[in-house]
Design an enzyme around this catalytic site. Sequence first.
Site, mmCIF file in Angstrom:
data_model
loop_
_atom_site.group_PDB
_atom_site.id
_atom_site.type_symbol
_atom_site.label_atom_id
_atom_site.label_comp_id
_atom_site.label_asym_id
_atom_site.label_seq_id
_atom_site.Cartn_x
_atom_site.Cartn_y
_atom_site.Cartn_z
ATOM 1 N N HIS A 168 0.838 -1.202 0.000
ATOM 2 C CA HIS A 168 0.000 0.000 0.000
ATOM 3 C C HIS A 168 0.874 1.254 0.000
ATOM 4 O O HIS A 168 0.557 2.254 -0.647
ATOM 5 C CB HIS A 168 -0.903 0.036 1.237
ATOM 6 C CG HIS A 168 -1.840 -1.132 1.352
ATOM 7 N ND1 HIS A 168 -1.719 -2.092 2.328
ATOM 8 C CD2 HIS A 168 -2.921 -1.484 0.622
ATOM 9 C CE1 HIS A 168 -2.689 -2.983 2.203
ATOM 10 N NE2 HIS A 168 -3.432 -2.644 1.166
ATOM 11 N N ARG A 176 -3.489 -10.594 4.266
ATOM 12 C CA ARG A 176 -3.834 -11.940 4.732
ATOM 13 C C ARG A 176 -2.608 -12.719 5.207
ATOM 14 O O ARG A 176 -2.758 -13.732 5.894
ATOM 15 C CB ARG A 176 -4.544 -12.721 3.630
ATOM 16 C CG ARG A 176 -5.944 -12.172 3.323
ATOM 17 C CD ARG A 176 -6.689 -13.050 2.341
ATOM 18 N NE ARG A 176 -8.065 -12.593 2.140
ATOM 19 C CZ ARG A 176 -8.425 -11.679 1.266
ATOM 20 N NH1 ARG A 176 -7.518 -11.110 0.497
ATOM 21 N NH2 ARG A 176 -9.692 -11.306 1.147
HETATM 22 P P1 AMP Z 1 -6.362 -4.202 -0.430
HETATM 23 O O1 AMP Z 1 -6.234 -3.351 0.775
HETATM 24 O O2 AMP Z 1 -5.827 -5.587 -0.277
HETATM 25 O O3 AMP Z 1 -7.736 -4.153 -1.039
HETATM 26 O O4 AMP Z 1 -5.413 -3.557 -1.503
HETATM 27 C C1 AMP Z 1 -5.504 -2.189 -1.819
HETATM 28 C C2 AMP Z 1 -4.635 -1.915 -3.001
HETATM 29 O O5 AMP Z 1 -3.296 -2.273 -2.685
HETATM 30 C C3 AMP Z 1 -5.026 -2.745 -4.241
HETATM 31 O O6 AMP Z 1 -4.928 -1.930 -5.390
HETATM 32 C C4 AMP Z 1 -4.008 -3.842 -4.237
HETATM 33 O O7 AMP Z 1 -3.737 -4.358 -5.530
HETATM 34 C C5 AMP Z 1 -2.788 -3.110 -3.694
HETATM 35 N N1 AMP Z 1 -1.825 -4.061 -3.146
HETATM 36 C C6 AMP Z 1 -2.060 -5.050 -2.243
HETATM 37 N N2 AMP Z 1 -0.936 -5.763 -2.018
HETATM 38 C C7 AMP Z 1 0.013 -5.222 -2.802
HETATM 39 C C8 AMP Z 1 1.399 -5.512 -3.038
HETATM 40 N N3 AMP Z 1 2.010 -6.521 -2.417
HETATM 41 N N4 AMP Z 1 2.081 -4.738 -3.924
HETATM 42 C C9 AMP Z 1 1.461 -3.717 -4.575
HETATM 43 N N5 AMP Z 1 0.161 -3.380 -4.391
HETATM 44 C C10 AMP Z 1 -0.540 -4.130 -3.525
#
Ligand code: AMP
EC number: 6.3.2.1
Length: 284
Positions: free
Chosen positions: A37, A187
Site C-alpha cells: 500500500h 492476509r
Molecule cells: P487491499 O487493501 O488488499 O484491497 O489492496 C488495496 C490496493 O493495494 C489494491 O490496489 C491492491 O492491488 C494493492 N496491493 C495489495 N498488495 C500489494 C502488493 N504486495 N504490492 C502492490 N500493491 C498491492
Amino acid sequence: MKTFTTPDTMRAWSRAARAEGHTIAVVPTMGALHEGHIALIETARSMADGVIVTIFVNPLQFNESTDFDLYPRPIDDDVAICTSLGVDAVYAPTAATMYPTGFQTHVEPGDLADRLEGPMRPGHFRGVTTVVTKLLTATVADYAIFGQKDYQQLAIVKRLVVDLDLGVDIIGVPTVREPDGLALSSRNRRLTPEQRAAAPAISSALFAARTAVADGETDPVIVVNRTRSRIDAEPHLSAEYVELVDALTLTPVEVIDRPCAVLVAAWCGEVRLIDNLVISPPQI
Ligand code: AMP
C-alpha cells in the site's frame, strides 16, 4: 491530515482542492496497510498535489463471511502510517454509510470478471466495481492508484472507468514482495510460521515460469503444469487455479507469442493467497 467518513464531506473537500487548481490522487484500500500500500501511496504522492487514502473493508466483495470477519482492521495504525507519509485525507466510511437500508444499485462487470477469480468468488468483482465506483465518485480524483498484485481487478477497474466515463486515470503499480518473494498481503499475517515458510513457493513457481518463457518455452500447457506442480509439491500449499492468459484481454492463449500473465490462487492452510507475473517471450 483530514479524516472524512461521509461521501458528501469527502467530495466537498476534493472539489474545493480542485477549484484551487490542485490535482488529486486516490489510493483505495481495505486498510491493514503494508509496504505494498505504501508503494501505492508514494506513487500517488509523486503524481498529484493531494493524496487521499480510502480505508473501507467492503462487505460486498467478500463471498465468505469468515474471511470478512477475520479481515484485520488496525485503523489507528493505518491512520498513523498515512500521517507519516504526508497523506492529505483519509476517507473511512462505515458500512452503514456506504450501504444504508434501501441500497439496491450495483455496477455489473462484464466478461473480464467471468474467469480466473470470478467463478471462484461469486459476486466478488461486482462488489469491487460497485465500491470502486462509489469511492471514485466521492473522492473526485484525477488519478486512482491500484496494485498489479490484484491483476484481474486492475484490468476490470480500467475497463470500468472507460465504460462508465468516470474521468479518472487508473495507474497500476508493480507488486511489492518480501525478500523471499512472497507478495505482501494483509492476509499473510494469518499464516502460521510453517505456512509462512511454505508460501514463497508460489512466487518461486511464477519466477520459474517467467525464466522458462524467457528461455524460449512457448507452450502454455507445459508452463502451467510445471507451475502447478511446483506449488502442489509444497506440503502446506494447494493450487486452486494456475492460468496463463493474454496480458491485456485475460483470455487463454494457445502459444506464448505475446505478453502474457500467469495468475495463481493457492490455499495455504485456511488462507487463500493470489499472485501473478507478467511474462513475455524473448524479443518482446
Ligand atoms: P487491499 O487493501 O488488499 O484491497 O489492496 C488495496 C490496493 O493495494 C489494491 O490496489 C491492491 O492491488 C494493492 N496491493 C495489495 N498488495 C500489494 C502488493 N504486495 N504490492 C502492490 N500493491 C498491492
